[in-house]
Write an enzyme that holds these catalytic residues in place. Structure first.
Site, short mmCIF file in Angstrom:
data_model
loop_
_atom_site.label_atom_id
_atom_site.label_comp_id
_atom_site.label_asym_id
_atom_site.label_seq_id
_atom_site.Cartn_x
_atom_site.Cartn_y
_atom_site.Cartn_z
N PRO A 1 0.53 -1.40 -0.01
CG PRO A 1 -0.68 -1.58 1.77
CD PRO A 1 0.53 -2.08 0.70
CD GLU A 2 3.27 2.96 -3.85
OE1 GLU A 2 3.71 4.28 -4.75
OE2 GLU A 2 3.67 2.13 -4.60
CE LYS B 1 5.48 4.20 0.39
NZ LYS B 1 6.70 3.04 -0.06
NE ARG C 1 5.98 -11.48 3.38
CZ ARG C 1 7.15 -10.67 3.11
NH1 ARG C 1 5.82 -10.65 1.25
NH2 ARG C 1 7.74 -11.20 2.57
NE ARG D 1 10.71 -2.41 -4.01
CZ ARG D 1 9.75 -1.24 -3.43
NH1 ARG D 1 10.39 -0.38 -3.10
NH2 ARG D 1 8.10 -1.50 -3.55
#
Ligand code: ZN
Length: 275
Positions: free
Chosen positions: A2-3, A59, A114, A265
């Site tokens: 999620p950003e 975020k 997680r 990334r």
């Protein structure tokens, strides 16, 4: 992950659904997600408070409690804040980390498969201190093109790395950095110092447009992101470069290139449109 648009969607959902509700009971199933307090402290300080307001910083989803404390939730990879009816469940099978029972019988559940996400409990002053260490919000009107240009051009690091550095700019991660740079026509690896002021202004416009469009569509659901009601976001259909390496650029038809040279990334760009 999620950003900004996904955190904003969750915060707006919670504001609409549970603002003003009182927390009558708190269950901590997985204390390892807690930050800045232990489980005993968390239960004591949250039980009996009212959920005054919900907002977002970078975020993170921020709940302001009637006590003045802030609950700062960072979902990271698999965290989700869900508003649910019915009684609190105590089984571990659904990855529940924390549950808040509300006066009307509903619950707000933080689930995290997680458990790389975090739930921090901060005093009002501590929250301000935490927030001050994060860069400006891209949708904040106070961030003018001039300020943004100065921020970008002050660094020789890759422009994409600068956009994703939370100390310089809040809320931007890999998806929206890739998308905004494609829209603005700037190569992700270009040093910030070599982005012209006019290009920086264009980049800020692109960034804002992509963020607003994604918020409108309730975010991008890649893998585990869910809104506060368990739904998925619709922006994934609008992605132009992220996850599309090897496909043709929708603007010029050139094959999009992908690499992992920046911070490991995925970076995707059009070699023709993004000099
Ligand atoms: Zn192109």
């Amino acid at each position: 992950v999620p950003e900004l648009p996904e955190a904003e969607t969750i915060a707006r959902d919670l504001r609409g659904a549970v603002r003003g509700a009182t927390v009558v009971a708190v269950l901590v199933h997985r204390a390892d997600v807690l930050r800045e307090c232990d489980a005993t402290n968390f239960v004591a300080r949250v039980t009996g408070t009212r959920l005054e307001e919900f907002g977002r910083r970078a975020k993170c989803i921020v709940a302001t409690l009637s006590s003045g404390d802030r609950l700062v939730v960072t979902p990271r990879f698999t965290g989700a804040l869900l508003v649910e009816g019915g009684s609190m469940r105590v089984d571990d099978a659904d990855y529940t980390a924390i549950q808040l029972r509300l006066g009307d019988g509903r619950t707000v559940r933080y689930r995290d498969v997680r458990r790389l996400g975090t739930v921090a409990l901060m005093s009002g002053p501590r929250f301000l201190e935490w927030s001050a260490a994060i860069g400006p919000e891209p949708l904040d009107r106070g961030l003018t093109a001039g300020r943004f240009s100065a921020l970008v051009r002050a660094s020789k690091r890759a422009i994409k790395t600068i956009l994703m550095d939370q100390r310089r700019l809040a809320g931007i991660g890999n998806i929206y950095a890739n998308e905004a740079l494609w829209r603005a026509g700037i190569r992700p690896t270009r040093p910030g110092s070599r982005v012209k002021p006019t290009e920086a202004a264009q980049l800020l416009d692109s960034l804002r447009a992509v963020l607003r469009e994604s918020i409108e569509l309730r975010g991008t659901s890649f893998r585990d992101y869910r809104d506060a009601f368990g739904g998925r976001g619709g922006f994934v259909e609008r992605l132009e470069v992220y996850g599309r390496g090897g496909e043709p650029c929708s603007r010029c038809g050139t094959m999009l290139k992908a690499h992992h040279k920046l911070d490991g990334r995925a970076t995707v760009y059009c070699p023709r449109c993004q000099p």
